[in-house]
Design an enzyme around this catalytic site. Sequence first.
Site, PDB file in Angstrom:
ATOM      1  CD  GLU A 141      -1.177  -1.358  -3.954  1.00 14.48           C
ATOM      2  OE1 GLU A 141      -1.785  -0.346  -4.374  1.00 14.48           O
ATOM      3  OE2 GLU A 141      -0.509  -1.351  -2.929  1.00 14.48           O
ATOM      4  CE1 TYR A 260      -3.122   7.410   3.739  1.00 16.93           C
ATOM      5  CE2 TYR A 260      -1.748   5.733   4.771  1.00 16.93           C
ATOM      6  CZ  TYR A 260      -2.698   6.095   3.825  1.00 16.93           C
ATOM      7  OH  TYR A 260      -3.226   5.155   2.985  1.00 16.93           O
ATOM      8  CD1 TRP A 350       1.607   4.313   3.847  1.00 11.77           C
ATOM      9  CD2 TRP A 350       3.138   2.755   3.348  1.00 11.77           C
ATOM     10  NE1 TRP A 350       2.416   4.832   2.868  1.00 11.77           N
ATOM     11  CE2 TRP A 350       3.353   3.895   2.535  1.00 11.77           C
ATOM     12  CE3 TRP A 350       3.988   1.650   3.218  1.00 11.77           C
ATOM     13  CZ2 TRP A 350       4.391   3.963   1.607  1.00 11.77           C
ATOM     14  CZ3 TRP A 350       5.006   1.732   2.288  1.00 11.77           C
ATOM     15  CH2 TRP A 350       5.196   2.872   1.484  1.00 11.77           C
TER      16      TRP A 350
END
Length: 370
Positions: A141, A260, A350
């Site tokens: 990233e 999340y 994730w």
Amino acid sequence: MTSKTLVYAFLFSLVQLLHFSAARKAVNAAYWFPDSGMPASDIDSTLFTHLLCAFSDLDNITNQLTISSANALPFSRFTETVQLKNPSVKTLLAIGGGGGASNSTQFAKMTSTSASRKSFIDSSLNLARSNNFHGLDLDYEYPLTSDDRVNLGKLLDEWHVAAQAEAKASGKPRVLLTAAVSVRPVVFNGFVYPVQSISKNLDWIHVMAYDFYGSWAPTMTNAPAALYDPSGRVSASSGIAAWIQAGVRPKKLVLVLPFYGHSWQLVNPNNHGLMAPANGVPGGVGDGTKGYNQILDFIANNNATKIYNSTIVADYCYAGTTWIGYDDKQSILAKVLYAKKNGLRGYSAWHVAADANGALSRQAKQAWGA
């Protein structure tokens, strides 16, 4: 060629064929890391086809892949641990991550020469084998320049060739090669991923379809991971469409689901919809990130109002001046059905420890079906 050699060649070809067939199966995956608060032994691996262990590190001097001493034991036992409940689950060692050793400068340096790429490639394959992982997942990233793009393509070309050679030499199935990528094939300053090399060399890519909005956009609430966006700004579906248009087949795409959400502090508690005026994160503390399990606790403890927006496929809740955008079970269901309907390889999440007793993982698995 002797008869013994012919038998060996046949058996090796059969092993590779079986591995290729298995590699083409659906991906129902999730990431895990040791500091997540959940021991690997608590993962219900029956809910997954693949589990990714995060993160191994890139040594900036040697360009070799390493595992920190703190993670040495849980990483080496990860596959054995999760296969106790599900012997067929495959594991991948995730490389880099959003911070630390994954920063663009270090990866750009590693990919810049054939020697440094070889150092990384050889060490990554050795590390995967020695720790009993079935694959490797590159989380770079992000590549930021045209040189980075070219060099990443070279890395993937050489990585795949080396993995094939290692498999032939060892007589074992080839190590799976995957990568976590931006929601769109174009990032930041117009950089385009090396799509042709990705399509040719990777088994699949994890499209990170989340973090569209968060604490870095403090003045307005918004859905952090909407499946659709009629305004045309950014969404999971538009990202997937862009990858396909760029030339990556749907069966190479895995949609990443966020377990999340992100929170904001409302300016006016009576103005609590999407794109409501906000003033940073609640209490001005932290980055506003909350796991799904924490969000459910917030809802229960504060009698928060929950809203599901079926137009964009996103959930949010609010109580007082706190507003949280996230994915609840309805959104997860819709996203997984979208992935399956559009011929994607599957989904990943994730991260598994942020789930609430496996509620989202079960919803995703049930939605995908057989």
